[in-house]
Design a protein around this motif. Sequence first.
Motif, PDB file in Angstrom:
ATOM      1  N   ARG A  44      -2.343 109.626-143.670  1.00  0.00           N
ATOM      2  CA  ARG A  44      -4.036 109.643-143.766  1.00  0.00           C
ATOM      3  C   ARG A  44      -4.632 108.471-144.132  1.00  0.00           C
ATOM      4  O   ARG A  44      -4.408 107.899-145.204  1.00  0.00           O
ATOM      5  N   ASN A  45      -5.334 107.600-143.384  1.00  0.00           N
ATOM      6  CA  ASN A  45      -6.302 106.561-143.961  1.00  0.00           C
ATOM      7  C   ASN A  45      -7.278 106.975-144.706  1.00  0.00           C
ATOM      8  O   ASN A  45      -7.976 107.736-144.032  1.00  0.00           O
ATOM      9  N   VAL A  46      -7.294 106.565-145.748  1.00  0.00           N
ATOM     10  CA  VAL A  46      -8.315 107.156-146.856  1.00  0.00           C
ATOM     11  C   VAL A  46      -9.840 106.758-146.511  1.00  0.00           C
ATOM     12  O   VAL A  46     -10.658 107.241-146.550  1.00  0.00           O
ATOM     13  N   GLU A  47      -9.911 105.503-145.956  1.00  0.00           N
ATOM     14  CA  GLU A  47     -11.153 104.892-145.619  1.00  0.00           C
ATOM     15  C   GLU A  47     -11.471 105.500-144.409  1.00  0.00           C
ATOM     16  O   GLU A  47     -13.047 105.509-144.327  1.00  0.00           O
ATOM     17  N   THR A  48     -10.783 105.903-143.292  1.00  0.00           N
ATOM     18  CA  THR A  48     -11.379 106.506-142.215  1.00  0.00           C
ATOM     19  C   THR A  48     -11.163 107.771-141.901  1.00  0.00           C
ATOM     20  O   THR A  48     -11.739 108.318-140.942  1.00  0.00           O
ATOM     21  N   GLY A  49     -10.209 108.441-142.485  1.00  0.00           N
ATOM     22  CA  GLY A  49     -10.191 109.837-142.450  1.00  0.00           C
ATOM     23  C   GLY A  49      -9.023 109.979-141.222  1.00  0.00           C
ATOM     24  O   GLY A  49      -8.867 111.148-141.024  1.00  0.00           O
ATOM     25  N   GLN A  50      -8.626 109.081-140.690  1.00  0.00           N
ATOM     26  CA  GLN A  50      -7.801 109.193-139.410  1.00  0.00           C
ATOM     27  C   GLN A  50      -6.196 109.371-139.887  1.00  0.00           C
ATOM     28  O   GLN A  50      -5.820 109.163-140.899  1.00  0.00           O
ATOM     29  N   VAL A  51      -5.820 110.509-139.257  1.00  0.00           N
ATOM     30  CA  VAL A  51      -4.354 111.043-139.630  1.00  0.00           C
ATOM     31  C   VAL A  51      -3.323 110.803-138.382  1.00  0.00           C
ATOM     32  O   VAL A  51      -3.635 110.779-137.255  1.00  0.00           O
ATOM     33  N   THR A  52      -2.042 110.527-138.769  1.00  0.00           N
ATOM     34  CA  THR A  52      -1.047 110.309-138.064  1.00  0.00           C
ATOM     35  C   THR A  52       0.256 111.255-138.297  1.00  0.00           C
ATOM     36  O   THR A  52       0.547 110.936-139.610  1.00  0.00           O
ATOM     37  N   SER A  53       0.918 111.778-137.706  1.00  0.00           N
ATOM     38  CA  SER A  53       2.059 112.607-138.374  1.00  0.00           C
ATOM     39  C   SER A  53       3.188 112.445-137.513  1.00  0.00           C
ATOM     40  O   SER A  53       3.289 112.032-136.322  1.00  0.00           O
ATOM     41  N   ALA A  54       4.174 112.931-138.143  1.00  0.00           N
ATOM     42  CA  ALA A  54       5.742 113.034-137.325  1.00  0.00           C
ATOM     43  C   ALA A  54       6.543 113.729-138.255  1.00  0.00           C
ATOM     44  O   ALA A  54       6.353 114.339-139.449  1.00  0.00           O
ATOM     45  N   LYS A  55       7.649 114.298-137.438  1.00  0.00           N
ATOM     46  CA  LYS A  55       8.337 115.277-137.882  1.00  0.00           C
ATOM     47  C   LYS A  55       9.800 114.531-138.181  1.00  0.00           C
ATOM     48  O   LYS A  55      10.322 113.759-137.561  1.00  0.00           O
ATOM     49  N   THR A  56      10.563 114.779-139.324  1.00  0.00           N
ATOM     50  CA  THR A  56      12.044 114.296-139.684  1.00  0.00           C
ATOM     51  C   THR A  56      12.983 114.822-138.661  1.00  0.00           C
ATOM     52  O   THR A  56      13.046 116.028-138.312  1.00  0.00           O
ATOM     53  N   ASN A  57      13.914 114.078-138.293  1.00  0.00           N
ATOM     54  CA  ASN A  57      14.884 114.392-137.247  1.00  0.00           C
ATOM     55  C   ASN A  57      15.906 115.177-138.210  1.00  0.00           C
ATOM     56  O   ASN A  57      15.728 115.418-139.234  1.00  0.00           O
ATOM     57  N   GLN A  58      17.229 115.396-137.539  1.00  0.00           N
ATOM     58  CA  GLN A  58      18.207 115.971-138.149  1.00  0.00           C
ATOM     59  C   GLN A  58      18.987 115.319-139.205  1.00  0.00           C
ATOM     60  O   GLN A  58      19.474 115.785-140.163  1.00  0.00           O
ATOM     61  N   SER A  59      18.558 114.076-139.313  1.00  0.00           N
ATOM     62  CA  SER A  59      19.080 113.144-140.531  1.00  0.00           C
ATOM     63  C   SER A  59      18.057 113.159-141.665  1.00  0.00           C
ATOM     64  O   SER A  59      18.296 112.320-142.622  1.00  0.00           O
ATOM     65  N   GLY A  60      16.841 113.762-141.480  1.00  0.00           N
ATOM     66  CA  GLY A  60      15.769 113.947-142.400  1.00  0.00           C
ATOM     67  C   GLY A  60      15.121 112.521-142.445  1.00  0.00           C
ATOM     68  O   GLY A  60      14.352 112.162-143.428  1.00  0.00           O
ATOM     69  N   VAL A  61      15.111 111.880-141.534  1.00  0.00           N
ATOM     70  CA  VAL A  61      14.375 110.530-141.179  1.00  0.00           C
ATOM     71  C   VAL A  61      13.083 110.727-140.474  1.00  0.00           C
ATOM     72  O   VAL A  61      12.976 111.256-139.357  1.00  0.00           O
ATOM     73  N   TYR A  62      12.053 110.192-140.762  1.00  0.00           N
ATOM     74  CA  TYR A  62      10.850 109.998-140.114  1.00  0.00           C
ATOM     75  C   TYR A  62      10.297 108.543-139.864  1.00  0.00           C
ATOM     76  O   TYR A  62      10.918 107.742-140.644  1.00  0.00           O
ATOM     77  N   SER A  63       9.609 108.330-138.950  1.00  0.00           N
ATOM     78  CA  SER A  63       8.841 107.157-138.619  1.00  0.00           C
ATOM     79  C   SER A  63       7.267 107.346-138.066  1.00  0.00           C
ATOM     80  O   SER A  63       7.419 108.131-137.058  1.00  0.00           O
ATOM     81  N   ILE A  64       6.319 106.772-138.758  1.00  0.00           N
ATOM     82  CA  ILE A  64       5.078 106.844-138.275  1.00  0.00           C
ATOM     83  C   ILE A  64       4.762 105.360-137.907  1.00  0.00           C
ATOM     84  O   ILE A  64       4.576 104.460-138.787  1.00  0.00           O
ATOM     85  N   SER A  65       4.506 104.929-136.664  1.00  0.00           N
ATOM     86  CA  SER A  65       4.217 103.626-136.345  1.00  0.00           C
ATOM     87  C   SER A  65       2.662 103.600-135.838  1.00  0.00           C
ATOM     88  O   SER A  65       1.973 104.513-135.793  1.00  0.00           O
ATOM     89  N   PHE A  66       2.219 102.390-135.503  1.00  0.00           N
ATOM     90  CA  PHE A  66       0.955 102.041-134.967  1.00  0.00           C
ATOM     91  C   PHE A  66      -0.098 102.294-135.848  1.00  0.00           C
ATOM     92  O   PHE A  66      -1.197 103.137-135.494  1.00  0.00           O
ATOM     93  N   LEU A  67      -0.069 102.041-137.228  1.00  0.00           N
ATOM     94  CA  LEU A  67      -0.897 102.410-138.170  1.00  0.00           C
ATOM     95  C   LEU A  67      -2.038 101.119-138.535  1.00  0.00           C
ATOM     96  O   LEU A  67      -1.025  99.952-138.783  1.00  0.00           O
ATOM     97  N   ASN A  68      -3.189 101.180-138.275  1.00  0.00           N
ATOM     98  CA  ASN A  68      -3.954 100.198-139.080  1.00  0.00           C
ATOM     99  C   ASN A  68      -3.943  99.730-140.349  1.00  0.00           C
ATOM    100  O   ASN A  68      -3.604 100.676-140.943  1.00  0.00           O
ATOM    101  N   PRO A  69      -3.862  98.319-140.717  1.00  0.00           N
ATOM    102  CA  PRO A  69      -3.665  98.318-142.046  1.00  0.00           C
ATOM    103  C   PRO A  69      -4.719  98.913-142.960  1.00  0.00           C
ATOM    104  O   PRO A  69      -5.847  99.078-142.480  1.00  0.00           O
ATOM    105  N   GLY A  70      -4.301  99.350-144.180  1.00  0.00           N
ATOM    106  CA  GLY A  70      -5.365  99.868-145.139  1.00  0.00           C
ATOM    107  C   GLY A  70      -4.847 100.902-146.072  1.00  0.00           C
ATOM    108  O   GLY A  70      -3.626 101.029-146.278  1.00  0.00           O
ATOM    109  N   ASN A  71      -5.611 101.559-146.802  1.00  0.00           N
ATOM    110  CA  ASN A  71      -5.158 102.345-148.003  1.00  0.00           C
ATOM    111  C   ASN A  71      -4.775 103.797-147.413  1.00  0.00           C
ATOM    112  O   ASN A  71      -5.885 104.395-146.711  1.00  0.00           O
ATOM    113  N   TYR A  72      -3.619 104.115-147.634  1.00  0.00           N
ATOM    114  CA  TYR A  72      -3.157 105.296-147.001  1.00  0.00           C
ATOM    115  C   TYR A  72      -2.765 106.437-148.023  1.00  0.00           C
ATOM    116  O   TYR A  72      -2.378 106.207-149.337  1.00  0.00           O
ATOM    117  N   GLN A  73      -2.849 107.766-147.756  1.00  0.00           N
ATOM    118  CA  GLN A  73      -2.116 108.820-148.395  1.00  0.00           C
ATOM    119  C   GLN A  73      -1.232 109.392-147.650  1.00  0.00           C
ATOM    120  O   GLN A  73      -1.281 109.851-146.358  1.00  0.00           O
TER     121      GLN A  73
END
Length: 432
Positions: A44-73
């Motif tokens: 979650r981008n703290v400054e804009t409130g925009q959220v992007t999510s992903a689920k972990t695969n069978q190996s427990g790995v996740y990847s969230i791409s195409f995020l604008n630079p900034g402060n996140y939670q």
Amino acid sequence: MIRQFLLGVVLLFASAPLWAQARVTGTVTDSSGAVVPGAEVVARNVETGQVTSAKTNQSGVYSISFLNPGNYQVSCEQAGFKRFVRAGIVLETGTASSINITLDVGQLADVINVTAAAPLLEAESGSLGQLVENQMILNMPIQSRRVGAMVRLMGNITFTGEEGGQSIPRFSVAGGRSYNQMWTLDGGAAQNQSNGSPQLSLNPPNEALQEFKVLANNYPAEYGRSGSGYIVMTTRAGTNQFHGAAYEWLRNDKLNARTFFAAGKAPLRYNIFGGSLGGPIRKNRSFFFFNYEGGRRRTGVTVAKTVPNPAEINGDFSARTDVRVLDPATRVGSTAAQPFAGNLIPASRLDPIGKAFAALYPAPNQPGSNPARAPSNNFRANGSDPILQDFYTTRIDHQFSEKDRLMGRLTIMHAPEIVSPVIPNAIADDRA
């Protein structure tokens, strides 16, 4: 043709921002070290409130791409485990940050807040580079107030100066050739192949930029087309809060000293002024940012030039020992022409066109020129070269859904460079 144009626009919007964005990846495990598949990770981008999510695969790995630079939670949820929340994550331009998550057994209503953690590692890339973030960009006392000059802050940079009305920087990266960098702005190419030598074509004001990153070498495959470093620039975007600024930078010859060779101080008027405003159009969904910067500069120069001696304008070369003035009327066939008596050209023989050209030059104002030889640097004067700059940047960001976002930026630059004459009659001044 129309279909090809529209396809090109679609591809531009689809691909241009990717290089200027960030990615976060990692592995989700439980307290025993076992991977947790199917867990939902939300950035979650703290400054804009925009959220992007992903689920972990069978190996427990996740990847969230195409995020604008900034402060996140970053948060993570999975049935049978306590909710994990980590704040204070700063994602930078063109980086892939690794954030591994450990879940504890419990209820989702229970929350584990991570308030202190080790610095983020960019374990996904072995590239060597350095980033300058927004506050340093705004506060550095750069003379031109153009972001291209930020390269002088980097390691492995040999900086030689700035050129032209756009203040194009000239430098080499890690021993590479000068003027051979690849420049991108918000992921789109900002490179000018002038005379086959790649250089920066669009040098934004400091106030319009969010981050500036230089990749020296060993960068990933998506960063290509470079013979000497890769520079990634990202413009500022609006947030859920309105932010604005107004500014002016002033330089004046009243604060300068006279140069050694000038009789007086060369005139200098240098004003850079502007303002910016950014904020929400629709909270958590649409944002805008606008910046205008104007530059009005008159740069003083002291120029030495060579002008004809007054006697020579009238055809009198009698003082010269280094030249004989020949009379072309005395040439017959292969017989050599004879010199004018006393090196004096009769007034009746002076060409009117030549006299008109000679009258355009001022008289010498510097002593010490040897009258027996050709004049050299016998005129010196101060000049003032004007530069008028207007730079507009407008950016709109909109999120249609968690998976679909659109960013558009319009940049308008007007920066003509004028070289003024120092000789009173400009027609006779070759520098103008």
